[in-house]
Design a protein around this motif. Sequence first.
Motif, mmCIF file in Angstrom:
data_model
loop_
_atom_site.group_PDB
_atom_site.id
_atom_site.type_symbol
_atom_site.label_atom_id
_atom_site.label_comp_id
_atom_site.label_asym_id
_atom_site.label_seq_id
_atom_site.Cartn_x
_atom_site.Cartn_y
_atom_site.Cartn_z
ATOM 1 N N ALA A 80 0.824 -1.209 0.000
ATOM 2 C CA ALA A 80 0.000 0.000 0.000
ATOM 3 C C ALA A 80 0.857 1.258 0.000
ATOM 4 O O ALA A 80 0.594 2.217 -0.748
ATOM 5 C CB ALA A 80 -0.930 -0.005 1.213
ATOM 6 N N SER A 81 1.894 1.279 0.826
ATOM 7 C CA SER A 81 2.753 2.472 0.876
ATOM 8 C C SER A 81 3.658 2.569 -0.346
ATOM 9 O O SER A 81 4.023 3.674 -0.775
ATOM 10 C CB SER A 81 3.607 2.432 2.144
ATOM 11 O OG SER A 81 4.435 1.280 2.159
ATOM 12 N N LEU A 82 4.001 1.433 -0.942
ATOM 13 C CA LEU A 82 4.941 1.437 -2.063
ATOM 14 C C LEU A 82 4.299 1.974 -3.336
ATOM 15 O O LEU A 82 4.934 2.729 -4.094
ATOM 16 C CB LEU A 82 5.468 0.019 -2.290
ATOM 17 C CG LEU A 82 6.542 -0.175 -3.358
ATOM 18 C CD1 LEU A 82 7.785 0.631 -3.023
ATOM 19 C CD2 LEU A 82 6.888 -1.655 -3.474
ATOM 20 N N PHE A 83 3.059 1.616 -3.582
ATOM 21 C CA PHE A 83 2.428 1.988 -4.844
ATOM 22 C C PHE A 83 1.494 3.189 -4.707
ATOM 23 O O PHE A 83 0.926 3.622 -5.708
ATOM 24 C CB PHE A 83 1.656 0.799 -5.412
ATOM 25 C CG PHE A 83 2.553 -0.292 -5.929
ATOM 26 C CD1 PHE A 83 3.107 -0.203 -7.190
ATOM 27 C CD2 PHE A 83 2.854 -1.391 -5.151
ATOM 28 C CE1 PHE A 83 3.932 -1.210 -7.675
ATOM 29 C CE2 PHE A 83 3.679 -2.401 -5.628
ATOM 30 C CZ PHE A 83 4.224 -2.311 -6.893
ATOM 31 N N VAL A 84 1.309 3.723 -3.522
ATOM 32 C CA VAL A 84 0.455 4.900 -3.353
ATOM 33 C C VAL A 84 1.314 6.157 -3.315
ATOM 34 O O VAL A 84 1.235 7.018 -4.191
ATOM 35 C CB VAL A 84 -0.408 4.771 -2.091
ATOM 36 C CG1 VAL A 84 -1.209 6.049 -1.857
ATOM 37 C CG2 VAL A 84 -1.362 3.578 -2.214
ATOM 38 N N VAL A 85 2.134 6.278 -2.275
ATOM 39 C CA VAL A 85 3.028 7.431 -2.129
ATOM 40 C C VAL A 85 4.397 6.903 -1.740
ATOM 41 O O VAL A 85 4.539 6.226 -0.712
ATOM 42 C CB VAL A 85 2.499 8.422 -1.063
ATOM 43 C CG1 VAL A 85 3.449 9.616 -0.957
ATOM 44 C CG2 VAL A 85 1.096 8.881 -1.403
#
Length: 413
Positions: free
Chosen positions: A165-170
């Motif tokens: 989630a953190s890698l591909f969002v922001v």
Amino acid sequence: MNDSSWGAPPRAGSQAGYWGPNDHGAVPHGPVQGAAPAGPAYDAPEAQQTRPMPIVPDVPAHGGNQDDDRGAARLGGPLFRDETFRDGTFRDETSHGGTFRNETSPAGTFRDETPSAQPAAAVPQNPEPMPDAPQPASAPQKKSAGRDLTAAIGVGVGLGAVIIASLFVVKAVFVGVIAVAVVVGLWELTSRLQERKGIKAPLVPLAVGGAAMVVAGYVRGAEGAWVAMALTALAVLVWRMTEPPEGYLKDVTAGVFAAFYVPFLATFVAMMLTADDGALRVMTFLLLTVVSDTGAYAVGWRFGKHKLAPRISPGKTREGLLGAVSFAMVVGALCMEFVIEDGTWWQGLLLGLAVAVSATLGDLGESMIKRDLGIKDMGTLLPGHGGIMDRLDSLLPTAPVVWLLLVLFVGSG
């Protein structure tokens, strides 16, 4: 009690003080001269409270005279038993087989009986098994994973969701995740060093410098990471000067080692993220490392027989290493062919091989540290896994290897 009275039974007429029947079947009112049983001699007042040992004659040879051997006694079979009769009599029975029965009634009278012959030796009811008797083979024990797999899988899925989630969002959020993992890992490492070895590596400059190192690597690249590493080491030296000089050298040495081992190696993950396809590169790095560990575990658990490094990590096998290499090479070829832009399958084979080797060496290095500290896990923060450092052991040394090979294969992006 006279200790010299315990021994082999003497011949007839050699010992006095035996209270029992004479040769004519009558019981005298005083001591009778005759063969006495083996055991301690008792005085007359004590004779009423004790039971005499029986005289067991030897079984004569075939055709011999049994009465001639009455003086030479031997013990065999059951010796005596007590019974109470309704007629209030005391029965003193000596059989031909060498048993003696002493039966006392409340009335205090007695009588002599000579029952029929009995066997000279009694057969034990529950004979002991022979020591060399074959024992039934025990059922083979099933191999155990050694950890709570349910908790381990649950925690792994949760961590994977947070990372993806953190890698591909922001991207900046993922940099924060790296910094948090670095700080927690430093806390676990310095805590274990102090608990087990008495080494006080200063945590404050390490935590601040480690987080700054990750951010500098993401913003300024390798140059920023090296500068932050040097400043962190200097801060460790200065911070430790505020305490007494005893143990200064070992404390600052451990601090510099911790700064390099945890935050500096983790900075290469942040530098991978700076490329245009940085998220895919980081995902490839994480996937290959996880697949390598999974292949080593699955193949080693099922087929492992030959130890890889028994003095460092007894659970690791050569078959497990082959499993790690095979799994990582296959997944590496797929990732380089279909995920990484301008990559080829043969590059993926080399990348997978390098990841399997570096991940195994990182795991062995962490095992070496824990064995030196005398612990199994670095922490208990992650159920089924141990601590954060127990999950970073193979990731940290693999990060610079993947970063370098991707730069050589497809450029810095």
